[in-house]
Scaffold this active site. Structure first.
Site, PDB file in Angstrom:
ATOM      1  N   ASP A  75      25.334   0.767 -40.227  1.00  0.00           N
ATOM      2  CA  ASP A  75      25.541  -0.461 -41.015  1.00  0.00           C
ATOM      3  C   ASP A  75      25.555  -1.911 -40.447  1.00  0.00           C
ATOM      4  OD1 ASP A  75      25.557  -0.767 -43.884  1.00  0.00           O
ATOM      5  OD2 ASP A  75      27.153  -2.835 -43.131  1.00  0.00           O
ATOM      6  N   GLY A 159      11.617  -2.343 -40.771  1.00  0.00           N
ATOM      7  CA  GLY A 159      12.709  -3.125 -41.297  1.00  0.00           C
ATOM      8  C   GLY A 159      12.387  -4.052 -40.963  1.00  0.00           C
ATOM      9  N   ASP A 161      12.026  -5.745 -38.250  1.00  0.00           N
ATOM     10  CA  ASP A 161      11.406  -6.126 -36.605  1.00  0.00           C
ATOM     11  C   ASP A 161      10.240  -6.814 -36.525  1.00  0.00           C
ATOM     12  OD1 ASP A 161      13.265  -4.342 -35.621  1.00  0.00           O
ATOM     13  OD2 ASP A 161      12.027  -2.064 -35.889  1.00  0.00           O
ATOM     14  N   LYS A 181      12.746  -0.980 -27.124  1.00  0.00           N
ATOM     15  CA  LYS A 181      13.761  -1.663 -28.344  1.00  0.00           C
ATOM     16  C   LYS A 181      14.967  -0.269 -27.830  1.00  0.00           C
ATOM     17  CE  LYS A 181      15.224  -1.970 -33.051  1.00  0.00           C
ATOM     18  NZ  LYS A 181      14.552  -1.354 -34.414  1.00  0.00           N
ATOM     19  N   HIS A 186      20.531  -4.214 -31.113  1.00  0.00           N
ATOM     20  CA  HIS A 186      22.063  -4.452 -31.681  1.00  0.00           C
ATOM     21  C   HIS A 186      23.074  -2.940 -30.973  1.00  0.00           C
ATOM     22  CE1 HIS A 186      19.285  -3.357 -34.177  1.00  0.00           C
ATOM     23  NE2 HIS A 186      20.495  -3.193 -35.798  1.00  0.00           N
TER      24      HIS A 186
HETATM   25  P1  IMP Z   1      22.453  -1.389 -44.050  1.00  0.00           P
HETATM   26  O1  IMP Z   1      22.917  -1.029 -43.018  1.00  0.00           O
HETATM   27  O2  IMP Z   1      22.076   0.361 -44.813  1.00  0.00           O
HETATM   28  O3  IMP Z   1      23.063  -1.347 -45.004  1.00  0.00           O
HETATM   29  O4  IMP Z   1      20.911  -1.606 -43.766  1.00  0.00           O
HETATM   30  C1  IMP Z   1      20.542  -2.505 -43.518  1.00  0.00           C
HETATM   31  C2  IMP Z   1      19.167  -3.164 -43.216  1.00  0.00           C
HETATM   32  O5  IMP Z   1      18.914  -4.153 -41.796  1.00  0.00           O
HETATM   33  C3  IMP Z   1      18.007  -2.141 -42.517  1.00  0.00           C
HETATM   34  O6  IMP Z   1      17.269  -1.537 -44.204  1.00  0.00           O
HETATM   35  C4  IMP Z   1      17.143  -3.309 -42.093  1.00  0.00           C
HETATM   36  O7  IMP Z   1      16.263  -3.885 -42.943  1.00  0.00           O
HETATM   37  C5  IMP Z   1      17.807  -4.315 -41.334  1.00  0.00           C
HETATM   38  N1  IMP Z   1      17.857  -3.355 -39.772  1.00  0.00           N
HETATM   39  C6  IMP Z   1      19.108  -3.223 -39.315  1.00  0.00           C
HETATM   40  N2  IMP Z   1      18.424  -2.887 -38.155  1.00  0.00           N
HETATM   41  C7  IMP Z   1      17.328  -3.302 -38.035  1.00  0.00           C
HETATM   42  C8  IMP Z   1      16.542  -3.286 -37.095  1.00  0.00           C
HETATM   43  O8  IMP Z   1      16.742  -2.268 -35.736  1.00  0.00           O
HETATM   44  N3  IMP Z   1      15.078  -3.666 -37.151  1.00  0.00           N
HETATM   45  C9  IMP Z   1      14.613  -3.897 -38.452  1.00  0.00           C
HETATM   46  N4  IMP Z   1      15.962  -3.971 -38.839  1.00  0.00           N
HETATM   47  C10 IMP Z   1      16.781  -3.227 -38.670  1.00  0.00           C
END
Ligand code: IMP
Length: 199
Positions: A75, A159, A161, A181, A186
């Site tokens: 998450d 996402g 990025d 990357k 993270h």
């Molecule tokens: P969830 O963990 O499914 O609630 O979604 C987390 C959201 O955070 C994702 O849909 C991405 O939009 C964003 N996110 C998480 N990790 C990344 C990453 O490494 N790059 C870009 N966006 C991220």
């Protein structure tokens, strides 16, 4: 006491293709066969908690129960300092339905402009959770600091990025080769902690 995770079948409890790719990159070289929730046609669990850890556990638990195999979930989200840590656990929701991350990035930018923010610092947070079918659970948190740029740049990644420039770099996550990357993200930081504890 941490429990060792034995190489073998590991369910990636996510429907996000970008995350599946990153998790496969991290785990497959270590002898795991990563099978995603999409491939197994598992239902998407509802994320009802207010923390990354809580939501990661909901997803991993549901997949472990449904398959009888250990499951791994991520998450994650973007915390923007000037927005008090938003969108945080709501990062995916800011992209609307169906998900459009250009819309989400624009919303962050609009909110920053609305308060004339000079602080453009932000961090990506990832919480990895592993759940076993017998109820044992572990979580690991990783973060990477950076700044937000506008307009978005780069075609790679997923996402947010294209607007995230990690500290010490001039390019966005979407302009970096995936391997680069994946070595600093993270998720990679959280993964290092997981590796030390469980592998
Ligand atoms: P969830 O963990 O499914 O609630 O979604 C987390 C959201 O955070 C994702 O849909 C991405 O939009 C964003 N996110 C998480 N990790 C990344 C990453 O490494 N790059 C870009 N966006 C991220």
């Amino acid at each position: 006491m941490s429990r060792k995770l034995q190489p073998g079948r590991l369910i990636a409890a996510t429907h996000n293709k970008g995350k599946v790719a990153e998790l496969k990159d991290l785990f497959e070289p270590l002898g795991f066969e990563v099978v995603s929730a999409v491939e197994l046609q598992l239902e998407e669990a509802e994320e009802t908690e207010l923390t990354f850890e809580g939501n990661a556990l909901i997803k991993a638990r549901a997949a472990a129960q449904a398959t009888g195999a250990p499951a791994l979930s991520d998450d994650s989200g973007l915390e923007v300092t000037a927005l008090g840590g938003m969108p945080g656990v709501h990062t995916a929701i800011w992209a609307g339905e169906p998900r459009d991350f250009y819309v989400a990035m624009e919303k962050v930018e609009r909110e920053l402009q609305a308060i004339d923010a000079t602080d453009r610092s932000a961090r990506f947070v990832s919480c990895l959770a592993v759940a076993w079918p017998d109820g044992h659970e572990e979580t690991f948190r990783g973060e990477i600091e950076g700044t937000l740029t506008w307009p978005p740049r780069g075609e790679m990644g997923f996402g947010y990025d294209p607007v995230f420039v990690p500290f010490g770099h001039e390019v966005t996550f979407a302009e970096l080769e995936p391997a680069q990357k994946h070595s600093m993200s993270h998720r990679a930081v959280a993964f290092d902690k997981l590796k030390k504890a469980l592998l």
